[in-house]
Design an enzyme around this catalytic site. Sequence first.
Site, PDB file in Angstrom:
ATOM      1  N   GLY A 187      25.135  42.768  73.625  1.00 22.88           N
ATOM      2  CA  GLY A 187      23.839  42.707  74.319  1.00 22.88           C
ATOM      3  C   GLY A 187      23.607  43.946  75.168  1.00 22.88           C
ATOM      4  O   GLY A 187      22.962  43.887  76.221  1.00 22.88           O
ATOM      5  N   GLY A 245      20.124  45.019  76.456  1.00 26.49           N
ATOM      6  CA  GLY A 245      19.414  44.094  77.342  1.00 26.49           C
ATOM      7  C   GLY A 245      19.343  44.580  78.786  1.00 26.49           C
ATOM      8  O   GLY A 245      19.864  45.646  79.123  1.00 26.49           O
ATOM      9  N   ASP A 274      24.621  45.868  70.029  1.00 30.62           N
ATOM     10  CA  ASP A 274      23.445  45.008  70.149  1.00 30.62           C
ATOM     11  C   ASP A 274      22.916  44.765  68.739  1.00 30.62           C
ATOM     12  O   ASP A 274      23.227  45.531  67.822  1.00 30.62           O
ATOM     13  CB  ASP A 274      22.359  45.675  71.018  1.00 30.62           C
ATOM     14  CG  ASP A 274      21.433  44.646  71.652  1.00 30.62           C
ATOM     15  OD1 ASP A 274      21.524  44.416  72.871  1.00 30.62           O
ATOM     16  OD2 ASP A 274      20.612  44.038  70.904  1.00 30.62           O
ATOM     17  N   ARG A 330      19.783  44.919  68.235  1.00 28.78           N
ATOM     18  CA  ARG A 330      18.644  45.850  68.161  1.00 28.78           C
ATOM     19  C   ARG A 330      19.160  47.272  68.332  1.00 28.78           C
ATOM     20  O   ARG A 330      20.169  47.481  69.002  1.00 28.78           O
ATOM     21  CB  ARG A 330      17.671  45.601  69.330  1.00 28.78           C
ATOM     22  CG  ARG A 330      17.050  44.240  69.344  1.00 28.78           C
ATOM     23  CD  ARG A 330      16.412  43.968  70.698  1.00 28.78           C
ATOM     24  NE  ARG A 330      17.418  43.698  71.715  1.00 28.78           N
ATOM     25  CZ  ARG A 330      17.137  43.527  73.005  1.00 28.78           C
ATOM     26  NH1 ARG A 330      15.909  43.646  73.450  1.00 28.78           N
ATOM     27  NH2 ARG A 330      18.104  43.254  73.865  1.00 28.78           N
ATOM     28  N   ASP A 365      25.584  41.492  65.497  1.00 25.77           N
ATOM     29  CA  ASP A 365      24.990  40.186  65.781  1.00 25.77           C
ATOM     30  C   ASP A 365      26.144  39.285  66.225  1.00 25.77           C
ATOM     31  O   ASP A 365      27.144  39.156  65.501  1.00 25.77           O
ATOM     32  CB  ASP A 365      24.350  39.667  64.482  1.00 25.77           C
ATOM     33  CG  ASP A 365      23.735  38.290  64.639  1.00 25.77           C
ATOM     34  OD1 ASP A 365      23.984  37.631  65.674  1.00 25.77           O
ATOM     35  OD2 ASP A 365      23.018  37.858  63.718  1.00 25.77           O
ATOM     36  N   TYR A 382      18.788  26.565  77.945  1.00 27.86           N
ATOM     37  CA  TYR A 382      19.558  27.710  78.463  1.00 27.86           C
ATOM     38  C   TYR A 382      20.595  27.212  79.478  1.00 27.86           C
ATOM     39  O   TYR A 382      21.773  27.556  79.402  1.00 27.86           O
ATOM     40  CB  TYR A 382      18.584  28.701  79.108  1.00 27.86           C
ATOM     41  CG  TYR A 382      19.206  29.871  79.824  1.00 27.86           C
ATOM     42  CD1 TYR A 382      20.010  30.791  79.155  1.00 27.86           C
ATOM     43  CD2 TYR A 382      18.958  30.078  81.185  1.00 27.86           C
ATOM     44  CE1 TYR A 382      20.552  31.887  79.829  1.00 27.86           C
ATOM     45  CE2 TYR A 382      19.484  31.176  81.850  1.00 27.86           C
ATOM     46  CZ  TYR A 382      20.292  32.072  81.168  1.00 27.86           C
ATOM     47  OH  TYR A 382      20.817  33.152  81.832  1.00 27.86           O
ATOM     48  N   LYS A 397      24.617  27.192  79.276  1.00 25.96           N
ATOM     49  CA  LYS A 397      25.432  27.898  80.274  1.00 25.96           C
ATOM     50  C   LYS A 397      26.477  26.969  80.892  1.00 25.96           C
ATOM     51  O   LYS A 397      27.594  27.396  81.174  1.00 25.96           O
ATOM     52  CB  LYS A 397      24.542  28.535  81.360  1.00 25.96           C
ATOM     53  CG  LYS A 397      23.803  29.769  80.876  1.00 25.96           C
ATOM     54  CD  LYS A 397      24.778  30.898  80.544  1.00 25.96           C
ATOM     55  CE  LYS A 397      24.141  32.046  79.810  1.00 25.96           C
ATOM     56  NZ  LYS A 397      25.112  33.028  79.304  1.00 25.96           N
ATOM     57  N   ILE A 425      17.655  38.754  88.202  1.00 25.28           N
ATOM     58  CA  ILE A 425      18.061  40.146  88.454  1.00 25.28           C
ATOM     59  C   ILE A 425      16.827  41.055  88.415  1.00 25.28           C
ATOM     60  O   ILE A 425      16.048  41.031  87.462  1.00 25.28           O
ATOM     61  CB  ILE A 425      19.095  40.630  87.410  1.00 25.28           C
ATOM     62  CG1 ILE A 425      20.315  39.685  87.360  1.00 25.28           C
ATOM     63  CG2 ILE A 425      19.530  42.064  87.694  1.00 25.28           C
ATOM     64  CD1 ILE A 425      21.139  39.597  88.621  1.00 25.28           C
TER      65      ILE A 425
END
Length: 320
Positions: free
Chosen positions: A12, A15, A38, A40, A57, A147, A151, A177
């Site tokens: 990630g 991100g 990532d 992307r 991925d 989510y 978590k 954040i």
Amino acid sequence: MTKTMSRILVTGAAGQIGSELTLALRERYGSQAVVASDMRALTSGRLQESGPFEMLDVLDREGIEKVVDRHKIDIIYHMAAILSAVGEEKPQSAWSVNIDGLRNILEIARLRQLKQVFSPSSIAVFGPETPRACAPQETVLRPTTIYGVSKVAGELLGNYYVQRFGLDVRGLRYPGIVSSETAPGGGTTDYAVAIFYGAIEEKRYTCFVREDTTLPMMYMPDCIKATIDLMEADPARLIHHCDFNLAGMSFSAGELAGQIKEQIPEFSCTYAPDWRQEIADSWPQTIDDRAAREEWGWKPSYDLQSMVSDMLTRLRERRR
Ligand code: AKB
């Protein structure tokens, strides 16, 4: 942990947190020692140029194994996740990315006996039954978002790997954040970043939560410091592992707008709460982070005023 010898993988890395964390880790341990990954392609020039990158991925276990073996990785910062708002739009993907992805990372780390895994958690583990003021370290965890559910499961899974397999997994319950480099993607706390762009570019912003919505927040330099400090903390001092409460500051949307207005007097903020209000209302307003302070010496540096002033300076510089 030997600072110079470790080889680190960040998932990630494109991100909001991953991008700045990768740069901070490269600065600290050497640019070739930190592999960004990532699903992307990277958009930040600095991130691209400063060290190795792998397209990855987190649901592709074989792909991760190949990257871990090729780069001789021994520490993973697993930052890839689907956040609260997008999670409600795509609950199945949120579960698979957040849980199956984490399980892939933990299994790879266990079987290869990696040194450490960082697995971020969030204030989203809390729910409407958690005390809203000063949410305790040990408390009711009954979140109402997928989510949050993922978590809580992630914290438990990480702690299980610590106890059952002796794998060194650590994690923090991040608040919202605020950062100037990479925009957050799909969280409920995203308004606290978007408001700065609205203020600078158009002198106005329509906020998707009520003016009096107060949530725990943190400025990115504190977030990066907390993450690295926890990973470097003496394991003998840690009672907790994957579920540290972490506080920086708490403010309402109206207080944030007011602080920005002090520096941009023409700025005006209106409020049009949408479906994300309910998520925000299910989270506590302030956090008790004594365990983090006692076990590894956590102390934030930024408050609302210093954060707003630094954010505005950085965003203005970038526009020049
Ligand atoms: C979100 O809003 O989903 C995230 C978080 C609090 O974890 N920023």
